[in-house]
Design a protein around this motif. Sequence first.
Motif, PDB file in Angstrom:
ATOM      1  N   GLY A   3       0.827  -1.196   0.000  1.00  7.54           N
ATOM      2  CA  GLY A   3       0.000   0.000   0.000  1.00  7.54           C
ATOM      3  C   GLY A   3       0.864   1.249   0.000  1.00  7.54           C
ATOM      4  N   VAL A   4       0.210   2.381   0.145  1.00 12.57           N
ATOM      5  CA  VAL A   4       0.891   3.675   0.114  1.00 12.57           C
ATOM      6  C   VAL A   4       1.920   3.775   1.243  1.00 12.57           C
ATOM      7  CG1 VAL A   4       0.552   6.166   0.332  1.00 12.57           C
ATOM      8  CG2 VAL A   4      -1.056   4.808  -1.010  1.00 12.57           C
ATOM      9  N   VAL A   5       1.524   3.411   2.458  1.00  9.65           N
ATOM     10  CA  VAL A   5       2.431   3.542   3.606  1.00  9.65           C
ATOM     11  C   VAL A   5       3.646   2.635   3.426  1.00  9.65           C
ATOM     12  CG1 VAL A   5       2.687   3.197   6.096  1.00  9.65           C
ATOM     13  CG2 VAL A   5       0.606   4.247   5.190  1.00  9.65           C
ATOM     14  N   GLU A   6       3.431   1.384   3.047  1.00  7.71           N
ATOM     15  CA  GLU A   6       4.561   0.474   2.881  1.00  7.71           C
ATOM     16  C   GLU A   6       5.446   0.861   1.710  1.00  7.71           C
ATOM     17  OE1 GLU A   6       4.176  -3.795   3.901  1.00  7.71           O
ATOM     18  OE2 GLU A   6       2.033  -3.289   4.067  1.00  7.71           O
ATOM     19  N   SER A   7       4.868   1.430   0.661  1.00  4.84           N
ATOM     20  CA  SER A   7       5.681   1.916  -0.459  1.00  4.84           C
ATOM     21  C   SER A   7       6.574   3.070  -0.008  1.00  4.84           C
ATOM     22  CB  SER A   7       4.786   2.362  -1.619  1.00  4.84           C
ATOM     23  OG  SER A   7       4.105   1.259  -2.157  1.00  4.84           O
ATOM     24  N   LEU A  86      -1.503  -1.225   6.354  1.00  2.02           N
ATOM     25  CA  LEU A  86      -1.199  -0.003   7.105  1.00  2.02           C
ATOM     26  C   LEU A  86      -1.959   1.215   6.596  1.00  2.02           C
ATOM     27  CD1 LEU A  86       2.643  -0.400   7.722  1.00  2.02           C
ATOM     28  CD2 LEU A  86       0.742  -0.881   9.286  1.00  2.02           C
ATOM     29  N   ASP A  87      -2.479   1.136   5.373  1.00  9.37           N
ATOM     30  CA  ASP A  87      -3.272   2.240   4.849  1.00  9.37           C
ATOM     31  C   ASP A  87      -4.610   2.378   5.578  1.00  9.37           C
ATOM     32  OD1 ASP A  87      -1.245   2.772   3.080  1.00  9.37           O
ATOM     33  OD2 ASP A  87      -2.244   1.871   1.353  1.00  9.37           O
ATOM     34  N   ARG A  88      -4.966   1.401   6.393  1.00  6.86           N
ATOM     35  CA  ARG A  88      -6.198   1.478   7.191  1.00  6.86           C
ATOM     36  C   ARG A  88      -6.021   2.327   8.447  1.00  6.86           C
ATOM     37  NH1 ARG A  88      -8.999  -4.041   8.257  1.00  6.86           N
ATOM     38  NH2 ARG A  88     -10.385  -2.562   9.304  1.00  6.86           N
ATOM     39  N   ILE A  89      -4.789   2.754   8.729  1.00  7.11           N
ATOM     40  CA  ILE A  89      -4.565   3.616   9.896  1.00  7.11           C
ATOM     41  C   ILE A  89      -5.220   4.965   9.656  1.00  7.11           C
ATOM     42  CG2 ILE A  89      -2.828   4.869  11.249  1.00  7.11           C
ATOM     43  CD1 ILE A  89      -0.924   2.485  10.766  1.00  7.11           C
ATOM     44  N   VAL A  90      -6.085   5.350  10.594  1.00  5.37           N
ATOM     45  CA  VAL A  90      -6.722   6.664  10.571  1.00  5.37           C
ATOM     46  C   VAL A  90      -5.850   7.641  11.349  1.00  5.37           C
ATOM     47  CG1 VAL A  90      -8.747   7.998  11.331  1.00  5.37           C
ATOM     48  CG2 VAL A  90      -9.040   5.698  10.342  1.00  5.37           C
ATOM     49  N   ARG A  91      -5.325   7.155  12.495  1.00  3.94           N
ATOM     50  CA  ARG A  91      -4.514   8.019  13.344  1.00  3.94           C
ATOM     51  C   ARG A  91      -3.822   7.202  14.413  1.00  3.94           C
ATOM     52  NH1 ARG A  91      -5.157  14.018  14.964  1.00  3.94           N
ATOM     53  NH2 ARG A  91      -3.049  14.187  15.744  1.00  3.94           N
ATOM     54  N   VAL A  92      -2.571   7.545  14.690  1.00  5.26           N
ATOM     55  CA  VAL A  92      -1.922   7.047  15.892  1.00  5.26           C
ATOM     56  C   VAL A  92      -2.402   7.990  16.995  1.00  5.26           C
ATOM     57  CG1 VAL A  92       0.249   6.609  17.087  1.00  5.26           C
ATOM     58  CG2 VAL A  92       0.073   6.182  14.618  1.00  5.26           C
ATOM     59  N   VAL A  93      -3.149   7.453  17.934  1.00  2.00           N
ATOM     60  CA  VAL A  93      -3.773   8.268  18.967  1.00  2.00           C
ATOM     61  C   VAL A  93      -2.781   8.604  20.071  1.00  2.00           C
ATOM     62  CG1 VAL A  93      -5.634   8.362  20.685  1.00  2.00           C
ATOM     63  CG2 VAL A  93      -6.024   7.248  18.460  1.00  2.00           C
ATOM     64  N   GLN A 121       7.060  10.466   9.916  1.00  2.00           N
ATOM     65  CA  GLN A 121       7.703  10.345   8.613  1.00  2.00           C
ATOM     66  C   GLN A 121       6.919   9.417   7.690  1.00  2.00           C
ATOM     67  OE1 GLN A 121      11.650   8.645   8.901  1.00  2.00           O
ATOM     68  NE2 GLN A 121      12.371   9.827   7.156  1.00  2.00           N
ATOM     69  N   VAL A 122       6.439   8.293   8.202  1.00  2.00           N
ATOM     70  CA  VAL A 122       5.769   7.327   7.326  1.00  2.00           C
ATOM     71  C   VAL A 122       4.256   7.510   7.255  1.00  2.00           C
ATOM     72  CG1 VAL A 122       7.617   5.632   7.596  1.00  2.00           C
ATOM     73  CG2 VAL A 122       5.602   5.463   9.044  1.00  2.00           C
ATOM     74  N   LEU A 123       3.664   8.179   8.254  1.00  2.00           N
ATOM     75  CA  LEU A 123       2.204   8.328   8.267  1.00  2.00           C
ATOM     76  C   LEU A 123       1.739   9.765   8.094  1.00  2.00           C
ATOM     77  CD1 LEU A 123       1.446   5.904  11.237  1.00  2.00           C
ATOM     78  CD2 LEU A 123       1.099   5.446   8.792  1.00  2.00           C
ATOM     79  N   GLY A 124       2.667  10.725   8.079  1.00  2.00           N
ATOM     80  CA  GLY A 124       2.279  12.126   7.940  1.00  2.00           C
ATOM     81  C   GLY A 124       1.405  12.567   9.096  1.00  2.00           C
ATOM     82  N   GLU A 125       0.343  13.303   8.800  1.00  2.00           N
ATOM     83  CA  GLU A 125      -0.563  13.809   9.836  1.00  2.00           C
ATOM     84  C   GLU A 125      -1.173  12.688  10.662  1.00  2.00           C
ATOM     85  OE1 GLU A 125      -1.404  17.043  10.856  1.00  2.00           O
ATOM     86  OE2 GLU A 125       0.377  17.503   9.657  1.00  2.00           O
ATOM     87  N   LYS A 126      -1.389  11.533  10.054  1.00  2.00           N
ATOM     88  CA  LYS A 126      -1.975  10.390  10.769  1.00  2.00           C
ATOM     89  C   LYS A 126      -1.039   9.858  11.856  1.00  2.00           C
ATOM     90  CE  LYS A 126      -4.535   8.851   6.724  1.00  2.00           C
ATOM     91  NZ  LYS A 126      -4.771   7.729   5.807  1.00  2.00           N
ATOM     92  N   GLY A 127       0.224  10.189  11.742  1.00  2.00           N
ATOM     93  CA  GLY A 127       1.205   9.713  12.706  1.00  2.00           C
ATOM     94  C   GLY A 127       1.387  10.627  13.903  1.00  2.00           C
ATOM     95  N   LYS A 128       0.766  11.803  13.883  1.00  2.00           N
ATOM     96  CA  LYS A 128       0.882  12.729  15.020  1.00  2.00           C
ATOM     97  C   LYS A 128       0.028  12.216  16.165  1.00  2.00           C
ATOM     98  CE  LYS A 128       2.115  16.831  12.439  1.00  2.00           C
ATOM     99  NZ  LYS A 128       1.771  18.225  12.116  1.00  2.00           N
ATOM    100  N   HIS A 129       0.584  12.190  17.366  1.00  2.00           N
ATOM    101  CA  HIS A 129      -0.051  11.512  18.485  1.00  2.00           C
ATOM    102  C   HIS A 129       0.232  12.222  19.804  1.00  2.00           C
ATOM    103  CE1 HIS A 129       4.020   9.979  17.710  1.00  2.00           C
ATOM    104  NE2 HIS A 129       4.149  10.081  19.021  1.00  2.00           N
TER     105      HIS A 129
END
Length: 154
Positions: A3-7, A86-93, A121-129
Motif C-alpha cells: 500500500g501507500v504507507v509500505e511503499s 497499514l493504509d487502514r490507519i486513521v490516526r496514531v492516537v 515520517q511514514v504516516l504524515g498527519e496520521k502519525g501525530k499523536h
Amino acid sequence: MAGVVESLMAELGLALPTAPAPAANYVPVVQTGNLLFVSGQISRAPDGSQIAGKLGEGLSIEEGQEAARICALNILAQVKATVGDLDRIVRVVRINGFVNAAPDFVDHPKVINGASDLLGQVLGEKGKHSRCALGVAGLPFGVAVEIDAVVEVA
C-alpha cells in the motif's frame, strides 16, 4: 502489492518486520471497535539483535532513538498483522514510551522522539499523536526502550 504507507517505507529504506510474538501471557493487540491497543513493543530487531542497556549509563541518546525506531516499526508490524494493511490507519492516537534509564537521566522525550519522528515520517498527519515518555529502572530482557500504542483504524 504494498500500500501507500509500505511503499513510502520502502522508499525511505525502512523494512516492516514480521510482527513479534508475545514474550509472556498476553496478546499483542486488542481491538475494540476501531481502536487497536498494541502491547508494549521492545527494541528487538527481526534478526534477534536488540538494543539493550541504560540511557545515561553507556547508551547514547542516538542509540536510544534507534531503539525507539525499532519499537515503532514493531508497532506498525503488529497493526499490519491485525488489520492487513497499514493504509487502514486513521490516526496514531497515543504512544507510551518507557526508557531504561539511569537515575539522573532526564532526556526521555529525546529518546522517544525516535519513534514519534518515524511515525510522522511514514504516516504524515496520521502519525501525530499524544504521548508519555517515562524513565524506568529496568525493562524486559534489559532492552533500552519499550513502547505501546493506541491506533485508530478504518
